[in-house]
Design a protein around this motif. Sequence first.
Motif, PDB file in Angstrom:
ATOM      1  N   GLN A  14       6.436 -51.979  10.647  1.00  0.00           N
ATOM      2  CA  GLN A  14       5.829 -51.623  11.867  1.00  0.00           C
ATOM      3  C   GLN A  14       6.676 -50.185  12.513  1.00  0.00           C
ATOM      4  O   GLN A  14       6.187 -49.312  13.052  1.00  0.00           O
ATOM      5  N   ARG A  15       8.094 -50.377  12.475  1.00  0.00           N
ATOM      6  CA  ARG A  15       8.828 -49.436  12.970  1.00  0.00           C
ATOM      7  C   ARG A  15       8.759 -47.998  12.103  1.00  0.00           C
ATOM      8  O   ARG A  15       8.378 -46.874  12.768  1.00  0.00           O
ATOM      9  N   ASN A  16       8.647 -48.000  10.779  1.00  0.00           N
ATOM     10  CA  ASN A  16       8.129 -46.975   9.910  1.00  0.00           C
ATOM     11  C   ASN A  16       6.993 -46.204  10.490  1.00  0.00           C
ATOM     12  O   ASN A  16       6.711 -45.044  10.303  1.00  0.00           O
ATOM     13  N   ARG A  17       5.963 -47.214  10.493  1.00  0.00           N
ATOM     14  CA  ARG A  17       4.606 -46.461  10.714  1.00  0.00           C
ATOM     15  C   ARG A  17       4.669 -45.763  12.012  1.00  0.00           C
ATOM     16  O   ARG A  17       4.160 -44.758  12.513  1.00  0.00           O
ATOM     17  N   GLU A  48       2.961 -52.548  21.134  1.00  0.00           N
ATOM     18  CA  GLU A  48       3.702 -52.489  19.884  1.00  0.00           C
ATOM     19  C   GLU A  48       4.852 -53.279  20.331  1.00  0.00           C
ATOM     20  O   GLU A  48       5.388 -53.878  19.564  1.00  0.00           O
ATOM     21  N   LYS A  49       5.611 -53.075  21.443  1.00  0.00           N
ATOM     22  CA  LYS A  49       6.584 -53.849  21.804  1.00  0.00           C
ATOM     23  C   LYS A  49       6.557 -55.604  21.853  1.00  0.00           C
ATOM     24  O   LYS A  49       7.206 -56.327  21.148  1.00  0.00           O
ATOM     25  N   ARG A  50       5.364 -55.642  22.282  1.00  0.00           N
ATOM     26  CA  ARG A  50       5.038 -57.260  22.407  1.00  0.00           C
ATOM     27  C   ARG A  50       4.850 -57.648  20.774  1.00  0.00           C
ATOM     28  O   ARG A  50       5.346 -58.763  20.467  1.00  0.00           O
ATOM     29  N   LYS A  51       4.024 -56.930  20.021  1.00  0.00           N
ATOM     30  CA  LYS A  51       4.044 -57.144  18.454  1.00  0.00           C
ATOM     31  C   LYS A  51       5.509 -57.505  17.873  1.00  0.00           C
ATOM     32  O   LYS A  51       5.628 -58.495  16.993  1.00  0.00           O
ATOM     33  N   ALA A  52       6.249 -56.545  17.914  1.00  0.00           N
ATOM     34  CA  ALA A  52       7.599 -56.303  17.485  1.00  0.00           C
ATOM     35  C   ALA A  52       8.377 -57.733  17.945  1.00  0.00           C
ATOM     36  O   ALA A  52       9.150 -58.209  17.132  1.00  0.00           O
ATOM     37  N   GLY A  53       8.322 -57.835  19.291  1.00  0.00           N
ATOM     38  CA  GLY A  53       9.044 -59.069  19.907  1.00  0.00           C
ATOM     39  C   GLY A  53       8.575 -60.294  19.243  1.00  0.00           C
ATOM     40  O   GLY A  53       9.474 -61.447  19.160  1.00  0.00           O
ATOM     41  N   GLN A  54       7.281 -60.764  19.196  1.00  0.00           N
ATOM     42  CA  GLN A  54       6.758 -61.485  18.325  1.00  0.00           C
ATOM     43  C   GLN A  54       7.328 -61.984  17.111  1.00  0.00           C
ATOM     44  O   GLN A  54       7.642 -62.948  16.500  1.00  0.00           O
ATOM     45  N   TYR A  84      22.292 -56.134  19.865  1.00  0.00           N
ATOM     46  CA  TYR A  84      21.537 -55.262  18.979  1.00  0.00           C
ATOM     47  C   TYR A  84      20.337 -54.891  19.655  1.00  0.00           C
ATOM     48  O   TYR A  84      19.578 -55.935  20.150  1.00  0.00           O
ATOM     49  N   PHE A  85      19.558 -53.876  19.664  1.00  0.00           N
ATOM     50  CA  PHE A  85      18.110 -53.583  19.713  1.00  0.00           C
ATOM     51  C   PHE A  85      17.678 -53.056  18.619  1.00  0.00           C
ATOM     52  O   PHE A  85      18.370 -52.626  17.546  1.00  0.00           O
ATOM     53  N   TYR A  86      16.713 -53.124  18.323  1.00  0.00           N
ATOM     54  CA  TYR A  86      15.725 -52.568  17.168  1.00  0.00           C
ATOM     55  C   TYR A  86      14.814 -51.401  17.359  1.00  0.00           C
ATOM     56  O   TYR A  86      13.829 -51.647  18.320  1.00  0.00           O
ATOM     57  N   GLY A  87      14.911 -50.614  16.585  1.00  0.00           N
ATOM     58  CA  GLY A  87      13.889 -49.423  16.470  1.00  0.00           C
ATOM     59  C   GLY A  87      13.659 -48.608  17.525  1.00  0.00           C
ATOM     60  O   GLY A  87      12.690 -48.700  18.589  1.00  0.00           O
TER      61      GLY A  87
END
Length: 264
Positions: A14-17, A48-54, A84-87
């Motif tokens: 997801q991050r790379n996309r 996208e944030k909600r999807k990554a959080g899930q 940490y945080f991500y992406g």
Amino acid sequence: MASLTDLGLQLRLQRNRLLDQDAFAAEELIVEQEPMPLPETDQAFDHEKRKAGQLVDALDRALRDENWSPPAAALGIDGVGGGYFYGLIPQRAPMREIVRGFVQPVRYLPLVERVPDRVALYLRFMLPGGDDGLEREEHGGVKWHFHYIDARHRRSDVILSFDTRWKIVESAKGSDLLRPLFVERHAEGKAKFTAHPGRWENEKRTSMYEICSRDLHKGIEHFRCAKNGSDAVWPRDATLTPHPSSLPNTGTPAGSGKGKKKRR
């Protein structure tokens, strides 16, 4: 149920996309036709944030259910886990025209603002390349700053940032009333040419300042602070306010002017 590896890979994909989408969009530079405020939110990115959080929540639950624990070697490393945080994903506003060029407001937003320690440890030590995208919270998103672009729409290797620690003093007058703007080298990788800020004349510098300062009324907390070693854009004789932690404990109040060296 997805495996631990699958969940971790989905997060990375997801991050790379999103980074690939930014790289593609960055090639189609858009110039604002009239003054536009900096965007507050982005509904697509919020999705996208909600999807990554899930994904992170699912990975955390799976690690807990499997009673996963990090390898012994990880526990002896200082600083693992703990914030940490991500992406970090770029968000770019339309370019703003200045004298003989443009500036483009840019900020970086995290996909996941808080990654549980267990997930951070798993990504760092168990998933190949999983730590690519993890950032420590103390660095945070870099907030709004400005990329310098020349008249041929080429991206440079410098960015502009305000002195967010600057505070006005009672005796200030003239240029001392302006929050200083600074320029620094930036290793983003999309640079098409090397800029030479030392050659910028006052006409260009004041044009940059006028455009970059347009949104300061929103609050300085929305802007990234210039880094140590940055050079003044405007006012030209400005000196970056040091971070309080870098000041010697001499009993002299910060901002008194004593012991400061003038930038040349």
